[in-house]
Design a protein around this motif. Sequence first.
Motif, mmCIF file in Angstrom:
data_model
loop_
_atom_site.group_PDB
_atom_site.id
_atom_site.type_symbol
_atom_site.label_atom_id
_atom_site.label_comp_id
_atom_site.label_asym_id
_atom_site.label_seq_id
_atom_site.Cartn_x
_atom_site.Cartn_y
_atom_site.Cartn_z
ATOM 1 N N LEU A 196 -2.206 5.741 28.904
ATOM 2 C CA LEU A 196 -1.025 5.717 29.769
ATOM 3 C C LEU A 196 -0.666 4.309 30.228
ATOM 4 N N ASP A 222 -0.602 1.242 33.075
ATOM 5 C CA ASP A 222 -0.483 1.166 34.536
ATOM 6 C C ASP A 222 0.236 2.386 35.098
ATOM 7 N N THR A 266 2.116 4.527 37.886
ATOM 8 C CA THR A 266 3.019 4.146 38.976
ATOM 9 C C THR A 266 3.343 5.304 39.917
ATOM 10 N N PHE A 267 3.112 6.532 39.485
ATOM 11 C CA PHE A 267 3.438 7.688 40.329
ATOM 12 C C PHE A 267 2.628 8.895 39.892
ATOM 13 N N PHE A 326 2.330 15.874 37.309
ATOM 14 C CA PHE A 326 2.511 14.915 36.218
ATOM 15 C C PHE A 326 2.160 13.500 36.668
ATOM 16 N N VAL A 327 2.009 12.657 35.686
ATOM 17 C CA VAL A 327 1.650 11.258 35.927
ATOM 18 C C VAL A 327 2.708 10.385 35.270
ATOM 19 N N GLU A 328 3.240 9.421 36.010
ATOM 20 C CA GLU A 328 4.166 8.462 35.404
ATOM 21 C C GLU A 328 3.478 7.104 35.326
ATOM 22 N N SER A 329 3.635 6.457 34.175
ATOM 23 C CA SER A 329 3.118 5.095 34.045
ATOM 24 C C SER A 329 4.279 4.199 33.641
ATOM 25 N N VAL A 330 4.021 2.904 33.554
ATOM 26 C CA VAL A 330 5.092 1.998 33.140
ATOM 27 C C VAL A 330 5.567 2.323 31.724
ATOM 28 N N LYS A 331 4.719 3.000 30.945
ATOM 29 C CA LYS A 331 5.086 3.279 29.560
ATOM 30 C C LYS A 331 5.587 4.691 29.319
ATOM 31 N N ALA A 332 5.106 5.665 30.117
ATOM 32 C CA ALA A 332 5.337 7.057 29.743
ATOM 33 C C ALA A 332 5.170 7.983 30.934
ATOM 34 N N ALA A 333 5.479 9.237 30.711
ATOM 35 C CA ALA A 333 5.188 10.265 31.705
ATOM 36 C C ALA A 333 4.466 11.388 30.980
ATOM 37 N N SER A 334 3.484 11.978 31.660
ATOM 38 C CA SER A 334 2.707 13.047 31.036
ATOM 39 C C SER A 334 2.419 14.143 32.040
ATOM 40 N N ASP A 335 2.515 15.389 31.582
ATOM 41 C CA ASP A 335 2.134 16.512 32.450
ATOM 42 C C ASP A 335 0.626 16.571 32.564
ATOM 43 N N MET A 380 -2.671 15.528 27.098
ATOM 44 C CA MET A 380 -1.604 15.245 28.057
ATOM 45 C C MET A 380 -0.700 14.099 27.633
ATOM 46 N N VAL A 386 2.973 9.351 24.799
ATOM 47 C CA VAL A 386 2.375 8.043 24.527
ATOM 48 C C VAL A 386 2.151 7.865 23.032
ATOM 49 N N ARG A 415 8.643 6.121 44.372
ATOM 50 C CA ARG A 415 8.024 5.473 43.224
ATOM 51 C C ARG A 415 8.478 6.100 41.911
ATOM 52 N N LYS A 463 14.328 7.810 33.653
ATOM 53 C CA LYS A 463 13.911 7.486 32.283
ATOM 54 C C LYS A 463 15.114 7.547 31.341
ATOM 55 N N ARG A 511 10.946 17.297 34.643
ATOM 56 C CA ARG A 511 9.992 17.389 35.744
ATOM 57 C C ARG A 511 10.684 17.422 37.103
#
Lengths: 122, 368
Positions: free
Chosen positions: A30, A32, A34-35, A53-62, B1, B5, B299, B303, B353
Motif C-alpha cells: 500500500l 504510505d 493516509t486514512f 477500508f484503507v487509503e494510501s498515497v497510491k491506492a485504496a483497499s477494503d 485486500m 495496488v 484526510r 480519486k 466507499r
Amino acid sequence: MRKYTKDHEWALVEDDIAMVGISEHAVEELGDITFIEAPEIGATLSKGDSAGFVESVKAASDIYAPLSGEVTEVNTRLENEPETVNTEPLGEGWIYKMKLSDIGELDDLMSEEDYQKFLSTL
Amino acid sequence: MYNTVLNLKGLFMSELLRTSLYDEHKKLNARNVSFCGWEMPVQYESIIKEHDACRNNAALFDISHMGEFFFSGDITTSGVNESVTQDLIKLPVGKCKYGFLLNENGGIIDDLIIYKLSEDRLMFVVNAARREIDFKTIKSRLKSGDFKDKSFEISKIDIQGPNSKNILQKFISDNLDEFKYFGFKESLFDGFDCIVSRTGYTGELGFELYMANDKAKAVWKKLLDGGALPAGLGARDLLRLEMGYSLYGNELNEQTTPLEANLSMFVKFDTNFVGKDILIKQKEEGVKKIVLPFRTNSRRAPKHGNDIIQNGKVIGEVTSGAYSPSLGYGIGLGFFDTKKFDKSQKFEVKDTRGSIEVELDTLPFLKK
C-alpha cells in the motif's frame, strides 16, 4: 498466536477477543497510509464482511473481517496518525478489536508460517 | 485486500522502455510501475518522505521518459509558431514557455514546454505518452525547417526543492542565482553539455537538466551524493497536484480545450494557431465543462474517476485527487458541468466507499 487471511489481515486472539490489523506485506504494497475507516463499535460482522477500508498515497483497499463477531473497540490513534500502521502494522497499528462469536473459525486462518508460504506463491 | 495496488504494477514490464538510469533505480530499491510505455520508479522508500524532501530540502527525479524535439529554421515563416498556442517569435532567447499543441477542434493534443535556444532553434519538451502524435502533428504543420525527435538520445533529470540550487551549483559553470523562473542556459555540468532550466513541476525552487544519455548516470550520482533524495513519480504527482498543475490524461485530453481546462492564460490569442477559432467561440459563448479545484474536510482523498454529486445528481468527475501531506486534507481537480453545477450549493465526491464532503478551493492548493 497471530493468524492471517488471504486478504492480508491478521487476528491476534486472546480468550474470545481478537485484535485485528493488516499484514506487513499489505503495508508494503500500500505504501504510505493516509486514512483508515474502521468499523463502528457495536457492529456485528460475519467472517469475510467488509470492515472498512484503507487509503494510501497510491491506492485504496477494503479490509475484511477475518472472523465473525462484534466490534468492541477501534484504535482511535489511527484517526490522526494512520502512518502508525506503516511503522508498526503488527503492534500499535492494530485497527479494531472484536468479540468472537465462533472461535472455531480460527482454524480456517493461516499460521504465520503458512501465510509466508502463501505470499511466496503470489 | 490489494487488488488496486496490483493493477498499478503493470504486467508486462519486459516490454517497457527503460531510461539510462534503470540500474541506478534498481540499486536504490525503487518500486517500478508501467507509465506511458516506460518502466519508471513510482517510489523508492516512501512517497511522503520523497514529497517532504522536495518541500524541505531537495529531491531528484528521473524524467527521461519525456520527449525532446528540436527545430531549426525560420520561426516566423516555417509554420512552427502556428503549431502551438504560444508566441515563439516574441519569446526571448534563453526563455521557455508552457503552452499547448491543439487539434482543429481546439482539443489538447499535448501540453508542452518550448525553449528558445537561439533566434532559429527551438526545443519542445513533451509528454512520453504523446511523443509520437506530437511529433507527427508538429511536423505536418511545418512548411520548412529541420525537425528532429531526439527523445531517445536525451536524458532529463530534475532537481527540485529549496536546497536544489546549492547542491547543483557545485557542478554548473554558470551562476544559478542569475537564472530567472522559466529561464535556461545551454551550460556545462562538470564540463559536459547540459541544458539547465529554472523550471519544474513541484512549485519549489528547482532545475530541470537535459543531457546526453551517457552522461545521465554521472549527473544522477553526483546530485545524490550532494544530498538530494531520489524521488519517484508518486511524489511528483502529489507535488504537482498541491500546486494545482494539470496532468495530461487526467485534466487534459483531446476532447478538452485550454478554456475547459481553465488554462486559457497559456494561450496567446494575439497570434495564430490551429484551433483558435473554436477557442474564440468558447470565449464568447462559454464552456460546457470546466476544471475546478476542491478540497475535503478530512484526510479522505478524492480519486481519479470519482463522480462529483450535487443534489443527488452527477455534475462532474474527479480528474486528479490525493491526500496532501503538506496540508493534511484531501485535494482534487475535476470537470464540472457548467450548466448543472451551482457554486452556492453543497456538493460531494462519491466512490464505492461512500461520499466525501468537499468544497471549492483556489489554486495553488498549497499557498506559500
